[in-house]
Design an enzyme around this catalytic site. Structure first.
Site, short mmCIF file in Angstrom:
data_model
loop_
_atom_site.label_atom_id
_atom_site.label_comp_id
_atom_site.label_asym_id
_atom_site.label_seq_id
_atom_site.Cartn_x
_atom_site.Cartn_y
_atom_site.Cartn_z
N ALA A 1 5.13 -0.81 -9.02
CA ALA A 1 5.71 -0.40 -10.30
C ALA A 1 6.15 -1.63 -11.09
O ALA A 1 6.80 -2.52 -10.56
CB ALA A 1 6.90 0.53 -10.07
N CYS B 1 7.56 4.19 -1.34
CA CYS B 1 8.49 3.46 -2.19
C CYS B 1 9.92 3.56 -1.65
O CYS B 1 10.43 4.65 -1.40
CB CYS B 1 8.45 4.01 -3.61
SG CYS B 1 9.57 3.15 -4.74
N ASP C 1 3.60 -8.24 3.95
CA ASP C 1 3.68 -9.68 4.24
C ASP C 1 2.31 -10.36 4.32
O ASP C 1 2.18 -11.40 4.95
CB ASP C 1 4.43 -9.94 5.56
CG ASP C 1 5.90 -9.54 5.47
OD1 ASP C 1 6.37 -9.27 4.36
OD2 ASP C 1 6.57 -9.52 6.52
#
Length: 353
Positions: free
Chosen positions: A26, A108, A210
């Site tokens: 987002a 999220c 990561d």
């Protein structure tokens, strides 16, 4: 190095050209950034999260997030919410507007999303997860994918059960971020859960979390057996990471980093795309975070220089000033913004990020 003999993943009828995917973020993966990453090697790009509540789609933010004009397929749109019927309707409406893949957000960690029982908060209610997945899959003819975390917290690491529910419901691919929700983006991603999920389901699994280098991408693919890697923060200020991952997976060696000329051209191109998409007022402001990320990865600079340059750029108020900043940063002027896939884009020079 990842086994190149493993078939490339498919999402429904969409065969991906490689194993490097841009994660939905987002405020980041808008149309200009998606197009840039695709040009630089992303095999799939996923749009910003769109609320499942159509009554909010009239806002400027939602209209821009749903703008996929001119984008090559497959166009993947991510929807978020906590009501099965509303998510199903949102999926139908987005498919009618040209979405070729519907992605459901259950990953999220943001409070404003979780507080509405959406995003990763859904992982606490497996019955609701199953209801949502079945409703959305039944609502559309296009493939439906799902993005999750490993669970809500360390004591509720239920990613494997969610993955099985997803496969049973007809989900066509699953992206897994190797953190539970309470970690947000702290600590380190773990890949054991992703490996267990990949071993347990037949649908494509994308490993996320990561992945910030070609070497890390290959390591994660080898460890998990995943079909692709999904890169999020590792692409911020470094859209070249996708072609670097693709090169490393194919050849087992690092690609030379982009030249200063290419970096300058890509920054100008990105600026121009932002200004065209948002208009000058918003474009100038949205460019600030992107240029801040580019500066953070510029190894020519010391930390103090990065802070000074970022502060200076954040005070600029016009398109022309921002272009001049890029020219000054690289010590020469460019007459136009050069698209990253045009001739002249090279892979030599100092590393950007």
């Amino acid at each position: 190095m990842s086994d190149s003999s493993q078939p490339l993943p498919c999402i429904g009828d969409h065969a991906l050209p490689n194993r490097a995917i841009l994660a939905p973020m987002a405020g980041v993966t808008d149309r200009p950034f998606r197009q840039l990453c695709r040009q630089l090697g992303a095999g799939l790009v996923v749009g910003e999260m769109v609320t499942s509540d159509p009554s909010l789609w009239h806002t400027r933010k939602s209209r821009l997030r749903m703008d996929h004009r001119g984008e090559p397929g497959p166009r993947s749109v991510q929807i978020a919410g906590g009501d099965a019927a509303m998510l199903a309707e949102a999926a139908r409406l987005n498919a009618d507007q040209g979405a070729e893949i519907i992605d459901i957000n259950m990953g999220c960690p943001a409070k404003k999303v979780c507080n509405k029982a959406a995003g990763s908060a859904l992982l606490r209610d497996e019955a609701l997860v199953a209801e949502i997945l079945e409703a959305v899959v039944a609502a559309v003819d296009v493939p439906v994918t799902l993005k999750i975390r490993t669970g809500w917290c360390a004591e509720s690491n239920n990613g494997l059960r969610i993955a099985r529910l997803a496969e049973d419901a007809g989900i066509q691919a699953l992206a897994v971020h190797g953190r539970h929700r309470q970690q947000r983006y702290t600590g380190h991603a773990e890949y054991d859960t992703i490996a267990a999920i990949k071993a347990a389901v037949r649908i494509p699994v994308f490993a996320n979390g990561d992945i910030d280098s070609p070497e890390k991408a290959a390591e994660v693919l080898d460890y998990t057996g995943a079909d692709a890697v999904m890169v999020g923060r590792g692409a911020q200020g470094n859209p070249w990471i996708f072609r670097e991952i693709n090169h490393y997976l194919r050849h087992g060696e690092a690609l030379l980093p982009p030249s200063d000329d290419e970096r300058a051209g890509v920054l100008r191109y990105h600026l121009g795309a932002l200004h065209e998409f948002y208009g000058e007022h918003m474009g100038v402001r949205i460019a600030r975070k992107h240029v801040g990320w580019y500066l953070a990865g510029d190894v020519r600079l010391r930390d103090a220089q990065r802070r000074e340059l970022k502060g200076h750029f954040n005070r600029l108020e016009s398109t022309a000033e921002q272009y001049r900043f890029i020219d000054d940063l690289f010590g020469h002027a460019h007459s136009s913004a050069t698209a990253p896939d045009e001739p002249g884009a090279t892979a030599k020079g100092t590393r950007a990020a």
